[in-house]
Design a protein around this motif. Structure first.
Motif, PDB file in Angstrom:
ATOM      1  N   GLY A  11      -3.644 -15.525  -4.362  1.00  0.00           N
ATOM      2  CA  GLY A  11      -2.998 -14.909  -5.507  1.00  0.00           C
ATOM      3  C   GLY A  11      -3.974 -14.183  -6.418  1.00  0.00           C
ATOM      4  N   ALA A  12      -5.087 -14.844  -6.774  1.00  0.00           N
ATOM      5  CA  ALA A  12      -6.058 -14.217  -7.681  1.00  0.00           C
ATOM      6  C   ALA A  12      -6.693 -12.986  -7.047  1.00  0.00           C
ATOM      7  CB  ALA A  12      -7.135 -15.238  -8.062  1.00  0.00           C
ATOM      8  N   ARG A  13      -7.017 -13.080  -5.762  1.00  0.00           N
ATOM      9  CA  ARG A  13      -7.643 -11.940  -5.077  1.00  0.00           C
ATOM     10  C   ARG A  13      -6.685 -10.760  -4.988  1.00  0.00           C
ATOM     11  NH1 ARG A  13      -7.480 -10.236   0.058  1.00  0.00           N
ATOM     12  NH2 ARG A  13      -6.395 -12.139   0.746  1.00  0.00           N
ATOM     13  N   LEU A  14      -5.403 -11.032  -4.735  1.00  0.00           N
ATOM     14  CA  LEU A  14      -4.426  -9.960  -4.642  1.00  0.00           C
ATOM     15  C   LEU A  14      -4.220  -9.281  -5.995  1.00  0.00           C
ATOM     16  CD1 LEU A  14      -1.762 -11.637  -2.316  1.00  0.00           C
ATOM     17  CD2 LEU A  14      -3.381  -9.848  -1.706  1.00  0.00           C
ATOM     18  N   MET A  15      -4.204 -10.074  -7.071  1.00  0.00           N
ATOM     19  CA  MET A  15      -4.082  -9.480  -8.397  1.00  0.00           C
ATOM     20  C   MET A  15      -5.293  -8.624  -8.722  1.00  0.00           C
ATOM     21  SD  MET A  15      -1.289  -9.932  -9.981  1.00  0.00           S
ATOM     22  CE  MET A  15      -1.937  -9.352 -11.534  1.00  0.00           C
ATOM     23  N   GLU A  16      -6.467  -9.088  -8.356  1.00  0.00           N
ATOM     24  CA  GLU A  16      -7.686  -8.303  -8.577  1.00  0.00           C
ATOM     25  C   GLU A  16      -7.649  -7.002  -7.797  1.00  0.00           C
ATOM     26  OE1 GLU A  16     -12.529  -8.758  -7.968  1.00  0.00           O
ATOM     27  OE2 GLU A  16     -11.170 -10.448  -7.545  1.00  0.00           O
ATOM     28  N   PHE A  17      -7.150  -7.068  -6.555  1.00  0.00           N
ATOM     29  CA  PHE A  17      -7.029  -5.857  -5.739  1.00  0.00           C
ATOM     30  C   PHE A  17      -6.048  -4.875  -6.382  1.00  0.00           C
ATOM     31  CE2 PHE A  17      -4.188  -3.792  -2.667  1.00  0.00           C
ATOM     32  CZ  PHE A  17      -5.073  -2.921  -2.052  1.00  0.00           C
ATOM     33  N   ALA A  18      -4.890  -5.397  -6.854  1.00  0.00           N
ATOM     34  CA  ALA A  18      -3.881  -4.515  -7.437  1.00  0.00           C
ATOM     35  C   ALA A  18      -4.393  -3.832  -8.698  1.00  0.00           C
ATOM     36  CB  ALA A  18      -2.608  -5.302  -7.742  1.00  0.00           C
ATOM     37  N   GLU A  19      -5.178  -4.541  -9.515  1.00  0.00           N
ATOM     38  CA  GLU A  19      -5.688  -3.964 -10.760  1.00  0.00           C
ATOM     39  C   GLU A  19      -6.811  -2.962 -10.520  1.00  0.00           C
ATOM     40  OE1 GLU A  19      -4.561  -4.262 -13.700  1.00  0.00           O
ATOM     41  OE2 GLU A  19      -3.091  -5.867 -13.428  1.00  0.00           O
ATOM     42  N   SER A  20      -7.481  -3.085  -9.387  1.00  0.00           N
ATOM     43  CA  SER A  20      -8.644  -2.224  -9.149  1.00  0.00           C
ATOM     44  C   SER A  20      -8.329  -1.004  -8.311  1.00  0.00           C
ATOM     45  CB  SER A  20      -9.742  -3.036  -8.443  1.00  0.00           C
ATOM     46  OG  SER A  20      -9.285  -3.516  -7.187  1.00  0.00           O
ATOM     47  N   THR A  21      -7.099  -0.861  -7.840  1.00  0.00           N
ATOM     48  CA  THR A  21      -6.768   0.297  -7.006  1.00  0.00           C
ATOM     49  C   THR A  21      -5.783   1.208  -7.708  1.00  0.00           C
ATOM     50  OG1 THR A  21      -5.014  -0.993  -5.932  1.00  0.00           O
ATOM     51  CG2 THR A  21      -7.154  -0.917  -4.847  1.00  0.00           C
ATOM     52  N   ILE A  31      15.093  -1.875  -2.053  1.00  0.00           N
ATOM     53  CA  ILE A  31      15.153  -0.777  -3.030  1.00  0.00           C
ATOM     54  C   ILE A  31      13.940   0.139  -2.861  1.00  0.00           C
ATOM     55  CG2 ILE A  31      15.063  -0.243  -5.493  1.00  0.00           C
ATOM     56  CD1 ILE A  31      16.644  -2.822  -5.976  1.00  0.00           C
ATOM     57  N   TYR A  32      12.761  -0.439  -2.685  1.00  0.00           N
ATOM     58  CA  TYR A  32      11.560   0.374  -2.508  1.00  0.00           C
ATOM     59  C   TYR A  32      11.634   1.202  -1.231  1.00  0.00           C
ATOM     60  CZ  TYR A  32       9.214  -2.300  -6.210  1.00  0.00           C
ATOM     61  OH  TYR A  32       8.861  -2.869  -7.392  1.00  0.00           O
ATOM     62  N   TRP A  33      12.014   0.553  -0.128  1.00  0.00           N
ATOM     63  CA  TRP A  33      12.010   1.244   1.155  1.00  0.00           C
ATOM     64  C   TRP A  33      12.982   2.420   1.182  1.00  0.00           C
ATOM     65  CZ3 TRP A  33       9.424   0.734   5.880  1.00  0.00           C
ATOM     66  CH2 TRP A  33       8.447  -0.260   5.928  1.00  0.00           C
ATOM     67  N   ALA A  70      -6.317   0.436  -0.352  1.00  0.00           N
ATOM     68  CA  ALA A  70      -5.712   1.308  -1.363  1.00  0.00           C
ATOM     69  C   ALA A  70      -4.806   2.351  -0.717  1.00  0.00           C
ATOM     70  CB  ALA A  70      -6.808   1.996  -2.171  1.00  0.00           C
ATOM     71  N   VAL A  71      -3.668   2.603  -1.373  1.00  0.00           N
ATOM     72  CA  VAL A  71      -2.729   3.640  -0.930  1.00  0.00           C
ATOM     73  C   VAL A  71      -2.344   4.473  -2.139  1.00  0.00           C
ATOM     74  CG1 VAL A  71      -1.810   2.254   0.971  1.00  0.00           C
ATOM     75  CG2 VAL A  71      -0.769   2.086  -1.296  1.00  0.00           C
ATOM     76  N   ALA A  72      -1.527   5.504  -1.924  1.00  0.00           N
ATOM     77  CA  ALA A  72      -1.050   6.323  -3.033  1.00  0.00           C
ATOM     78  C   ALA A  72      -0.271   5.447  -4.008  1.00  0.00           C
ATOM     79  CB  ALA A  72      -0.164   7.447  -2.509  1.00  0.00           C
ATOM     80  N   ARG A  73      -0.492   5.643  -5.292  1.00  0.00           N
ATOM     81  CA  ARG A  73       0.165   4.822  -6.294  1.00  0.00           C
ATOM     82  C   ARG A  73       1.625   5.236  -6.456  1.00  0.00           C
ATOM     83  NH1 ARG A  73      -3.419   1.918  -9.299  1.00  0.00           N
ATOM     84  NH2 ARG A  73      -1.921   1.706 -10.997  1.00  0.00           N
ATOM     85  N   PRO A  74       2.464   4.374  -7.013  1.00  0.00           N
ATOM     86  CA  PRO A  74       3.878   4.729  -7.211  1.00  0.00           C
ATOM     87  C   PRO A  74       4.021   6.019  -8.000  1.00  0.00           C
ATOM     88  CG  PRO A  74       3.536   2.393  -7.639  1.00  0.00           C
ATOM     89  CD  PRO A  74       2.176   2.987  -7.442  1.00  0.00           C
ATOM     90  N   TYR A 122       1.484  -1.352  -1.493  1.00  0.00           N
ATOM     91  CA  TYR A 122       2.461  -0.427  -2.067  1.00  0.00           C
ATOM     92  C   TYR A 122       3.104  -0.988  -3.326  1.00  0.00           C
ATOM     93  CZ  TYR A 122       2.214   2.703   1.946  1.00  0.00           C
ATOM     94  OH  TYR A 122       1.790   3.599   2.884  1.00  0.00           O
ATOM     95  N   ASP A 123       3.024  -2.296  -3.523  1.00  0.00           N
ATOM     96  CA  ASP A 123       3.563  -2.896  -4.752  1.00  0.00           C
ATOM     97  C   ASP A 123       2.761  -2.510  -5.984  1.00  0.00           C
ATOM     98  OD1 ASP A 123       5.614  -4.098  -3.503  1.00  0.00           O
ATOM     99  OD2 ASP A 123       5.020  -6.145  -3.927  1.00  0.00           O
ATOM    100  N   SER A 124       1.483  -2.186  -5.771  1.00  0.00           N
ATOM    101  CA  SER A 124       0.577  -1.919  -6.887  1.00  0.00           C
ATOM    102  C   SER A 124       0.563  -3.135  -7.812  1.00  0.00           C
ATOM    103  CB  SER A 124       1.001  -0.644  -7.625  1.00  0.00           C
ATOM    104  OG  SER A 124       0.031  -0.270  -8.580  1.00  0.00           O
ATOM    105  N   THR A 125       0.623  -2.940  -9.115  1.00  0.00           N
ATOM    106  CA  THR A 125       0.518  -4.079 -10.041  1.00  0.00           C
ATOM    107  C   THR A 125       1.791  -4.916 -10.097  1.00  0.00           C
ATOM    108  OG1 THR A 125       1.182  -2.580 -11.826  1.00  0.00           O
ATOM    109  CG2 THR A 125      -1.176  -2.935 -11.509  1.00  0.00           C
TER     110      THR A 125
END
Length: 522
Positions: A512-522, A293-295, A430-434, A351-354
């Motif tokens: 998992g924790a690092r990826l969540m931290e990355f998603a929240e900070s970008t 769906i995203y692609w 970091a990439v462009a947000r949705p 690209y998933d963001s949060t």
């Protein structure tokens, strides 16, 4: 009972001409076009009565194999409701064996089978003109008709068993892409052949192979007997065995559908699910459906897809300017496209963001996430490369280079996917947000983005170096090295993909924790 079902089948055929005026006009025009196409095809077949037997064999086997394959694929692609579905006759209480026989006979009363019968009659006349005894020709025609009719019955039954609750335009699109992957390269190959009054050697080899398969055996053996070929009896055995196996499969499927309770499907439950209705009900299937769906809807992904062929085409310009021959330049864009297709998912998690929290919170296994995310790019890249590679080799002019091109592209594409499966977890950036413009890139601190992009690109090229070497030898020294390039490239690509998915899966499970931290900070 058999006569009743046959009358019912005939009534259904004539009933298609009833309805409002617009419907009748459309059906009449369609029937007229079908009759015209049948007449033209029959005229073309009858013109083969004076052609050499080799030409007759090539045309009839290739055409017959395509028709047989069409009878198998039509139920999967079209997905129409089968009026002779065995479940419709459950109330009559007939034994499954008797019902299977009746429905198989009723399946012979259809417009496609009528057209096929007309073509078969013309084939018998053509074979007779080349000295084949008419009983042999009739037997071959009957076996070909039975093969197509039973194949359609079997495929319709399989569709009703396994695909009825997952039928959607997305699934039909997947089948259409699969057909495109086969039809276009074959069409390009045929267009490149030089007939010069005789059947090309490559085509003769393809006809000989099809003559010993269920697709072309029934069509081939009368002409093979006319040639006096020893392989004719092999085609006879294969065609008879095909009819027997299909008949047994049809009988088993009738018994299966009569004794299997179909799970009721609610339109409200399935409606609007799109790719989620097509994908398997597993964690990996869910990830694949969401990624698809995203692609296909997110413009950030769409821009990346569009850029790949443009970049590959632009690579030809400087080479042509400096005087490199077009036959060599034609081989350059497709490997570049394969490289970038493999590179595209290298930052897919970003690209998933949060939304990545759904995977982390639900405890999705790393392998499910890694494999599911590769499905969209596989559905996009494989058809594109399957069409582009034969076209490139056609412009190059030496079909012996086809295996080498396949090996190089497989190595670049699959190696890129394997390295991307690691990079998107280990080093997301970091990439462009949705919803933002895909050309509006955020500020990035450090060199992580450049390093991740460069490592995937360079790593895929380095891993593919052996395939490049053997392809270069095939181009400049010994064309037989093309086969080695194919196997080396495919082996390297598959190995890199499997290893990359395994490493990426382990990294995803532990990050998992690092990826969540990355998603929240970008």
């Amino acid at each position: 009972m058999a006569a009743y079902v046959l009358r019912l089948r005939a009534a259904l055929l004539f009933g298609a001409l009833r309805g409002d005026r617009a419907h009748v006009i459309r059906m009449s025009i369609g029937i007229a076009m079908l009759v015209a196409a049948t007449v033209v095809t029959c005229w073309g077949l009858l013109s083969l009565r004076t052609a050499p037997i080799e030409v007759v064999l090539a045309v009839t086997v290739l055409g017959g194999s395509a028709v047989t394959l069409g009878f198998a694929l039509a139920p999967l692609v079209v997905g129409a409701t089968d009026p002779l579905d065995p479940r419709r006759f459950t109330a009559f209480g007939l034994p499954s064996g008797r019902l299977a026989t009746i429905l198989a006979l009723a399946g012979l009363v259809s417009v496609p089978i009528m057209v096929l019968t007309a073509l078969a009659v013309c084939l018998v006349l053509v074979w007779s003109a080349h000295g084949v005894a008419w009983p042999i020709g009739v037997i071959g025609a009957i076996l070909a008709i039975l093969t197509c009719a039973l194949l359609a019955r079997v495929c319709m039954a399989l569709t009703s068993l396994f695909l009825r609750d997952r039928r959607s335009r997305e699934l039909s699109g997947v089948f259409a892409l699969a057909i495109l992957v086969v039809v276009v390269p074959v069409g390009v190959f045929f267009a490149s052949l030089e007939w010069r009054g005789t059947v090309p050697t490559q085509l003769s080899e393809a006809v000989a192979a099809l003559s010993l398969t269920p697709l072309g055996a029934a069509i081939a053996f009368p002409a093979r007997i006319g040639q006096g070929a020893s392989s004719a009896w092999g085609s006879v055995v294969i065609s008879l065995a095909t009819v027997v196996v299909l008949a047994a499969a049809w009988g088993w499927l009738v018994q299966r559908v009569l004794t299997t309770t179909e799970r009721p499907v609610s339109v409200r439950e399935r409606g609007g699910l799109g790719w989620f209705a097509v994908a398997p009900g597993t964690p990996g299937g869910g990830v694949a459906a969401r990624s698809l769906i995203y692609w296909f809807r997110d413009r950030r992904y769409l821009v990346n897809i569009i850029v790949v062929p443009i970049t590959a085409a632009l690579a030809m310009v400087p080479l042509l300017v400096v005087g490199v021959p077009m036959s060599i330049v034609a081989l350059v864009p497709v490997p570049i496209a394969a490289l970038f297709f493999g590179w595209l998912p290298h930052n897919d998690l970003a690209y998933d963001s949060t939304a990545i929290w759904m995977h982390v919170a639900s405890g999705v296994k790393g392998v499910s996430d890694r494999v599911g995310r590769l499905v969209p790019i596989l559905l996009i890249a494989v058809p594109v490369l399957a069409v582009a590679i034969p076209l490139a080799v056609l412009v190059h002019g030496r079909w012996a280079m086809l295996p080498a091109m396949v090996g190089v592209c497989a190595a670049l594409f699959l190696s890129g996917l394997g390295l991307s499966s690691i990079s998107s977890v280990v080093s997301p950036y970091a990439v462009a947000r949705p919803g933002d413009s895909p050309f509006q890139q955020p500020q990035r601190a450090g060199s992580a983005s450049a390093l991740a992009q460069g490592l995937v690109l360079v790593g895929a090229i380095v891993l593919s170096a052996p395939a490049f070497w053997w392809a270069w030898l095939a181009l400049t020294v010994d064309v037989d090295a093309a086969i080695t390039a194919l196997w080396v490239g495919a082996g390297i690509g598959l190995g890199a993909l499997v290893i990359g998915v395994v490493i990426g899966s382990v990294a995803f499970r532990r990050s998992g924790a690092r990826l969540m931290e990355f998603a929240e900070s970008t």
